[in-house]
Enzyme design. Structure first.
Site, PDB file in Angstrom:
ATOM      1  N   GLY A  46       0.494  -2.085  10.802  1.00  0.00           N
ATOM      2  CA  GLY A  46       0.347  -3.458  10.343  1.00  0.00           C
ATOM      3  C   GLY A  46       0.630  -3.555   8.854  1.00  0.00           C
ATOM      4  O   GLY A  46       0.512  -2.562   8.130  1.00  0.00           O
ATOM      5  N   GLN A  51       0.369  -7.065   0.409  1.00  0.00           N
ATOM      6  CA  GLN A  51       0.659  -5.644   0.168  1.00  0.00           C
ATOM      7  C   GLN A  51       2.071  -5.424  -0.373  1.00  0.00           C
ATOM      8  O   GLN A  51       2.370  -4.360  -0.896  1.00  0.00           O
ATOM      9  CB  GLN A  51       0.494  -4.835   1.468  1.00  0.00           C
ATOM     10  CG  GLN A  51      -0.946  -4.738   1.930  1.00  0.00           C
ATOM     11  CD  GLN A  51      -1.044  -3.908   3.197  1.00  0.00           C
ATOM     12  OE1 GLN A  51      -0.836  -4.416   4.283  1.00  0.00           O
ATOM     13  NE2 GLN A  51      -1.343  -2.631   3.062  1.00  0.00           N
ATOM     14  N   CYS A  93      -5.417   2.844   5.098  1.00  0.00           N
ATOM     15  CA  CYS A  93      -4.665   1.668   4.651  1.00  0.00           C
ATOM     16  C   CYS A  93      -3.479   2.129   3.817  1.00  0.00           C
ATOM     17  O   CYS A  93      -3.628   2.997   2.960  1.00  0.00           O
ATOM     18  CB  CYS A  93      -5.578   0.771   3.811  1.00  0.00           C
ATOM     19  SG  CYS A  93      -4.725  -0.665   3.156  1.00  0.00           S
ATOM     20  N   LEU A  94      -2.326   1.521   4.067  1.00  0.00           N
ATOM     21  CA  LEU A  94      -1.124   1.891   3.307  1.00  0.00           C
ATOM     22  C   LEU A  94      -1.299   1.613   1.816  1.00  0.00           C
ATOM     23  O   LEU A  94      -0.592   2.186   1.001  1.00  0.00           O
ATOM     24  CB  LEU A  94       0.088   1.112   3.835  1.00  0.00           C
ATOM     25  CG  LEU A  94       0.492   1.423   5.288  1.00  0.00           C
ATOM     26  CD1 LEU A  94       1.514   0.415   5.776  1.00  0.00           C
ATOM     27  CD2 LEU A  94       1.039   2.836   5.400  1.00  0.00           C
ATOM     28  N   HIS A 135      -8.249  -6.012  10.007  1.00  0.00           N
ATOM     29  CA  HIS A 135      -7.891  -5.309   8.770  1.00  0.00           C
ATOM     30  C   HIS A 135      -6.852  -6.125   7.973  1.00  0.00           C
ATOM     31  O   HIS A 135      -6.991  -6.303   6.756  1.00  0.00           O
ATOM     32  CB  HIS A 135      -7.341  -3.916   9.144  1.00  0.00           C
ATOM     33  CG  HIS A 135      -6.877  -3.077   7.998  1.00  0.00           C
ATOM     34  ND1 HIS A 135      -7.499  -1.894   7.646  1.00  0.00           N
ATOM     35  CD2 HIS A 135      -5.854  -3.226   7.119  1.00  0.00           C
ATOM     36  CE1 HIS A 135      -6.867  -1.367   6.607  1.00  0.00           C
ATOM     37  NE2 HIS A 135      -5.872  -2.149   6.277  1.00  0.00           N
ATOM     38  N   GLU A 136      -5.835  -6.647   8.690  1.00  0.00           N
ATOM     39  CA  GLU A 136      -4.784  -7.407   7.979  1.00  0.00           C
ATOM     40  C   GLU A 136      -5.318  -8.737   7.461  1.00  0.00           C
ATOM     41  O   GLU A 136      -4.933  -9.184   6.379  1.00  0.00           O
ATOM     42  CB  GLU A 136      -3.574  -7.651   8.890  1.00  0.00           C
ATOM     43  CG  GLU A 136      -2.853  -6.398   9.382  1.00  0.00           C
ATOM     44  CD  GLU A 136      -2.555  -5.380   8.305  1.00  0.00           C
ATOM     45  OE1 GLU A 136      -2.418  -5.748   7.120  1.00  0.00           O
ATOM     46  OE2 GLU A 136      -2.488  -4.190   8.638  1.00  0.00           O
ATOM     47  N   HIS A 139      -6.875  -8.272   4.298  1.00  0.00           N
ATOM     48  CA  HIS A 139      -5.896  -8.234   3.194  1.00  0.00           C
ATOM     49  C   HIS A 139      -5.600  -9.652   2.704  1.00  0.00           C
ATOM     50  O   HIS A 139      -5.471  -9.882   1.496  1.00  0.00           O
ATOM     51  CB  HIS A 139      -4.584  -7.592   3.658  1.00  0.00           C
ATOM     52  CG  HIS A 139      -4.570  -6.088   3.577  1.00  0.00           C
ATOM     53  ND1 HIS A 139      -4.782  -5.398   2.414  1.00  0.00           N
ATOM     54  CD2 HIS A 139      -4.355  -5.147   4.529  1.00  0.00           C
ATOM     55  CE1 HIS A 139      -4.697  -4.093   2.652  1.00  0.00           C
ATOM     56  NE2 HIS A 139      -4.451  -3.907   3.933  1.00  0.00           N
TER      57      HIS A 139
HETATM   58 NI    NI Z   1      -4.277  -2.052   4.884  1.00  0.00          NI
END
Ligand code: NI
Length: 179
Positions: A46, A51, A93-94, A135-136, A139
């Site tokens: 995702g 991000q 998380c990226l 999670h997204e 963000h």
């Molecule tokens: Ni993330």
């Protein structure tokens, strides 16, 4: 299509509450395509627009990397309309280098969003997809997994990150699912 840079904690854009998309333009569609490419390349399941430095309420998800594109979701202005149950999932998380933590989320979520044609979508999700959606959406609300852990854990991570950034060794690759 183009690969976009994924911002990392503590970039301030990640803390902003993203603004709703008021109309889907060709620019929006291009951004979404670039986000999809960036998500697959990362690789991640995702990615949220903040991000990649765009503070707008857009997310893309695909939890099925064995069949890329088949279950791809591109969601504009997503909103959770119902949830039930609880589950614990170890999340990475990226945007948070070398950090994973178990987080308690709703086990099932119902969600409303718009697609690229501004048509309303309804999604019912459980398991990893439910986790990834929550999670997204975090963000989009300026929240990272670090905001869901104790202050002590967050401080320890900040110190470790500073050391990592000072050192000449790259951080280890994370083998877990990244969201
Ligand atoms: Ni993330």
């Amino acid at each position: 299509m183009a690969l976009l840079e994924i911002l990392k904690y503590p970039d301030p854009i990640l803390k902003q509450v993203a603004k709703p998309v008021t109309s889907v333009t060709s620019e929006t569609v291009r951004l979404i395509e670039d986000m999809v490419e960036t998500m697959y390349a990362a690789p991640g399941v995702g990615l949220a627009a903040p991000q990649v430095g765009v503070s707008r309420r857009i997310i893309v998800l695909d939890i099925d990397h064995d069949n890329p594109g088949k279950n791809l979701l591109k969601l504009i202005n997503p909103e959770i309309s119902g949830s039930e149950g609880e589950l614990l999932w170890e999340e990475g998380c990226l945007s948070v280098v070398d950090f994973t933590v178990e987080i308690k989320r709703a086990a099932r979520v119902e969600l409303k969003a718009l697609d690229e044609k501004e048509k309303e979508l309804k999604i019912d999700a459980e398991g990893l997809l439910a986790v990834a959606l929550q999670h997204e959406i975090d963000h989009l609300n300026g929240k990272l997994i670090l905001d869901r852990v104790s202050r002590l854990k967050r401080d320890l991570y900040s110190r470790r990150l500073k050391k990592m950034l000072r050192g000449d060794k790259p951080p280890p690759e994370n083998p877990r699912v990244m969201i």
